[in-house]
Design an enzyme around this catalytic site. Structure first.
Site, short mmCIF file in Angstrom:
data_model
loop_
_atom_site.label_atom_id
_atom_site.label_comp_id
_atom_site.label_asym_id
_atom_site.label_seq_id
_atom_site.Cartn_x
_atom_site.Cartn_y
_atom_site.Cartn_z
N CYS A 130 131.58 80.30 36.80
CA CYS A 130 131.24 78.88 36.68
C CYS A 130 132.36 77.97 37.16
O CYS A 130 133.35 77.75 36.45
CB CYS A 130 130.91 78.59 35.21
SG CYS A 130 130.50 76.89 34.90
N CYS A 133 132.84 74.88 34.97
CA CYS A 133 133.55 75.13 33.70
C CYS A 133 135.04 75.40 33.94
O CYS A 133 135.88 74.92 33.20
CB CYS A 133 132.98 76.34 32.97
SG CYS A 133 131.21 76.50 33.02
N ASP A 134 135.36 76.19 34.95
CA ASP A 134 136.73 76.71 35.09
C ASP A 134 137.51 76.17 36.28
O ASP A 134 138.72 76.40 36.37
CB ASP A 134 136.68 78.25 35.20
CG ASP A 134 136.05 78.87 33.97
OD1 ASP A 134 136.17 78.28 32.88
OD2 ASP A 134 135.42 79.94 34.09
#
Ligand code: NAP
Length: 292
Positions: A130, A133-134
């Protein structure tokens, strides 16, 4: 035992669409989710093909969806279903039992990994599924994206805005992503697409991922490896007809088990898009409303 007319497993876009339609028809419904509401939406950086929004982030769309669900007082249970007794129409969540008349699988699908030795250990520690997300953790660093579909290309585009260099590693010679995404990708100077390349191993130094080895022995230095190589359906709890693990449904969303329906990405179908997942949730709701 707690009783509901319909229990929906999964709070992604198909499950929420189904729940909204059922609740508006006056049917008692419970949605059970074992992660965060929104499902795969939470991992989409930008959505540009959902009618009504020319551009919206996945998490924002998920939030709007949950706000709408809360207007209808739809109950949500954030926990894991451990067992389903299809004969007696009872499911277990921990020590609690819930009975249903109709059950809906909208459990979606999860990301596939490459299956390389030791991979598990690095997921969340240098291997990610992701970018939204990261990605920020790897600001101004070099990263790798693996895959050639729309997910891989979207991830590469998103990461190109944060990272110094993005290597997109694809095993064939023509990315299968949507044309519009490919056009955007090819305009970006800090993305390099490496074709005909297969990741054969992860490189590790000082207990940290530091790149990948390719099948031609080339080594690419990178701080994080983002995998976008397809999905696996979350259909383990369903005991009925499946194809490649995906739940087989008819045009009403009925599965091979009586009073058990499925919609969205957990089903076997041609198109895996937000719009189709949402409409499948509505088709299932309509079938249930007609049966009530
Ligand atoms: P996908 O289209 O199934 O693509 C998976 C990619 O991973 C393929 O390029 C495949 O290679 C590659 N792959 C699979 N196993 C591999 C392995 N072991 N090693 C290396 N590469 C491997 O999946 P997706 O990109 O997640 O897309 C899923 C659906 O969502 C599609 O319908 C897509 O259009 C949609 N989507 C749309 C958007 C958007 O912004 N509109 C964004 C994301 C997803 P091959 O090509 O060689 O098979």
């Amino acid at each position: 035992m707690v009783e509901y007319n319909t229990i929906i497993l999964g709070a992604g876009i198909s499950g929420i669409s189904c729940a909204i339609y059922l609740k508006r028809a006056g049917i008692s419904v419970l949605v059970i989710e074992n992660h965060v509401p929104g499902g795969q939406l939470n991992k989409a950086s930008v959505i540009e093909n959902y009618p009504g929004y020319s551009s919206i982030s996945g998490p924002d769309l998920a939030n709007h969806m949950m706000e709408q669900a809360s207007c209808y007082d739809i109950p949500f249970l954030y926990d894991e279903v451990t067992e389903i007794d299809f004969e007696n129409k009872i499911l277990k969540v921990g020590s609690e039992e819930y009975s249903y008349q109709y059950l809906v699988f909208s459990t979606g699908r999860r990301e596939r990994a490459l299956g390389l030795k030791g991979e598990e250990k690095w997921i969340g520690r240098g291997i990610s599924f992701c970018a939204t997300c990261d990605g920020a953790l790897y600001k101004d660093q070099d990263v790798v994206v693996v895959g050639g579909g729309s997910s891989a290309v979207s991830e590469a585009i998103y990461l190109s805005k944060l990272c110094r260099k993005v290597y997109l590693i694809y095993r064939k010679d023509d990315l299968r992503a949507e044309e519009i995404l490919k056009e955007q990708l090819f305009m970006i100077p800090n993305v390099e697409v490496i074709y005909h390349a297969v990741v054969s191993d992860y490189m590790v130094e000082d207990d940290k991922i530091c790149g990948v080895c390719l099948n031609d022995h080339q080594q690419i230095d990178a701080s994080c490896i983002f995998l976008a190589v397809g999905h696996l359906p979350n259909s383990e709890l369903f005991d009925g007809k499946k194809n490649c693990g995906y739940i087989v449904v008819n045009s009403k969303g009925e599965t091979s088990r009586k009073d058990v329906y499925a919609c969205g990405d957990v089903t076997y179908k041609q198109v895996y898009q937000l719009v189709t997942a949402s409409s499948e949730g509505v088709i299932v709701a309509t079938s249930i409303i007609q049966n009530n």
